[in-house]
Design a protein around this motif. Structure first.
Motif, short mmCIF file in Angstrom:
data_model
loop_
_atom_site.label_atom_id
_atom_site.label_comp_id
_atom_site.label_asym_id
_atom_site.label_seq_id
_atom_site.Cartn_x
_atom_site.Cartn_y
_atom_site.Cartn_z
N VAL A 51 0.97 -1.20 -0.07
CA VAL A 51 0.07 -0.18 0.12
C VAL A 51 0.86 1.09 0.17
CG1 VAL A 51 -1.48 1.47 1.54
CG2 VAL A 51 -2.10 -1.10 0.99
N ARG A 52 1.71 1.25 0.93
CA ARG A 52 2.92 2.37 0.85
C ARG A 52 3.47 2.68 -0.39
NH1 ARG A 52 6.07 0.51 4.84
NH2 ARG A 52 4.33 0.26 6.24
N ARG A 53 3.95 1.53 -1.09
CA ARG A 53 4.63 1.80 -2.39
C ARG A 53 3.71 2.14 -3.54
NH1 ARG A 53 6.65 -3.28 -1.35
NH2 ARG A 53 5.11 -4.43 -2.70
N HIS A 54 2.27 1.76 -3.36
CA HIS A 54 1.59 2.19 -4.35
C HIS A 54 1.00 3.73 -4.22
CE1 HIS A 54 -1.63 2.23 -7.30
NE2 HIS A 54 -2.53 2.37 -6.14
N ARG A 55 0.96 4.23 -2.78
CA ARG A 55 0.41 5.59 -2.53
C ARG A 55 1.85 6.31 -3.06
NH1 ARG A 55 -2.00 4.79 3.35
NH2 ARG A 55 -4.01 4.04 2.57
N LYS A 56 2.92 5.99 -2.84
CA LYS A 56 4.03 6.81 -3.23
C LYS A 56 4.14 6.90 -4.66
CE LYS A 56 9.28 7.00 -2.52
NZ LYS A 56 10.28 6.36 -2.01
N LEU A 57 3.82 5.69 -5.36
CA LEU A 57 4.22 5.73 -6.84
C LEU A 57 2.94 6.66 -7.37
CD1 LEU A 57 4.96 4.44 -9.51
CD2 LEU A 57 2.91 2.88 -9.25
N MET A 58 1.79 6.58 -6.66
CA MET A 58 0.44 7.61 -7.23
C MET A 58 0.87 9.04 -6.96
SD MET A 58 -1.31 5.60 -8.78
CE MET A 58 -2.67 6.62 -9.15
N ARG A 59 1.43 9.40 -5.70
CA ARG A 59 2.09 10.73 -5.35
C ARG A 59 3.10 11.24 -6.36
NH1 ARG A 59 2.57 9.61 -0.19
NH2 ARG A 59 4.76 9.20 -0.49
N LYS A 60 3.98 10.35 -6.80
CA LYS A 60 5.01 10.73 -7.71
C LYS A 60 4.36 11.06 -9.16
CE LYS A 60 9.36 9.08 -5.92
NZ LYS A 60 10.51 8.79 -6.09
N ARG A 61 3.31 10.10 -9.60
CA ARG A 61 2.70 10.20 -10.86
C ARG A 61 1.93 11.59 -10.84
NH1 ARG A 61 -0.32 4.75 -12.43
NH2 ARG A 61 1.80 4.35 -12.69
N MET A 62 1.18 12.00 -9.88
CA MET A 62 0.52 13.13 -9.90
C MET A 62 1.35 14.26 -9.81
SD MET A 62 -2.57 12.69 -9.96
CE MET A 62 -4.10 11.55 -9.52
N GLU A 63 2.48 14.12 -9.23
CA GLU A 63 3.51 15.37 -8.98
C GLU A 63 4.14 15.40 -10.52
OE1 GLU A 63 7.85 15.68 -7.34
OE2 GLU A 63 6.19 15.38 -5.89
N ARG A 64 4.25 14.57 -11.31
CA ARG A 64 4.59 14.76 -12.63
C ARG A 64 3.75 15.33 -13.64
NH1 ARG A 64 7.41 9.11 -13.80
NH2 ARG A 64 5.28 8.65 -12.45
N GLU A 65 2.36 14.70 -13.28
CA GLU A 65 1.35 15.32 -14.19
C GLU A 65 0.80 16.69 -13.99
OE1 GLU A 65 -1.54 12.27 -14.01
OE2 GLU A 65 -0.34 11.02 -15.11
N GLY A 66 1.25 17.30 -12.93
CA GLY A 66 1.05 18.49 -12.26
C GLY A 66 -0.22 18.70 -11.56
N PHE A 67 -0.97 17.78 -11.10
CA PHE A 67 -2.11 18.01 -10.21
C PHE A 67 -1.79 18.43 -8.99
CE2 PHE A 67 -3.61 14.88 -13.56
CZ PHE A 67 -4.64 15.49 -13.76
#
Length: 67
Positions: A51-67
């Motif tokens: 769960v922690r890995r997934h949340r981190k991945l989603m956080r990085k993805r959102m940061e990259r996409e500019g949300f």
């Protein structure tokens, strides 16, 4: 695992070895194996890590996409 000692500098080689072991997760595994872990506790820990890995991945993805 292989570390070369250059110019008789053992301290530098030891630091390189520790860094490699850290990256490989050997220290973490040694800590986990120090005592018995019940299978139910192991499953819970692994699920929490996933769960922690997934949340981190989603956080990085959102940061990259500019949300």
């Amino acid at each position: 695992m292989h570390v070369t000692v250059r110019d008789n500098n053992v301290d530098q080689a030891l630091r390189a070895l520790k860094k490699k072991m850290q990256r490989e997760g050997i220290f973490r595994e040694m800590k986990l194996r120090r005592s018995f872990e019940k299978p139910s506790e192991r499953r819970a820990r692994e699920k929490a890590e996933a769960v922690r890995r997934h949340r981190k991945l989603m956080r990085k993805r959102m940061e990259r996409e500019g949300f």
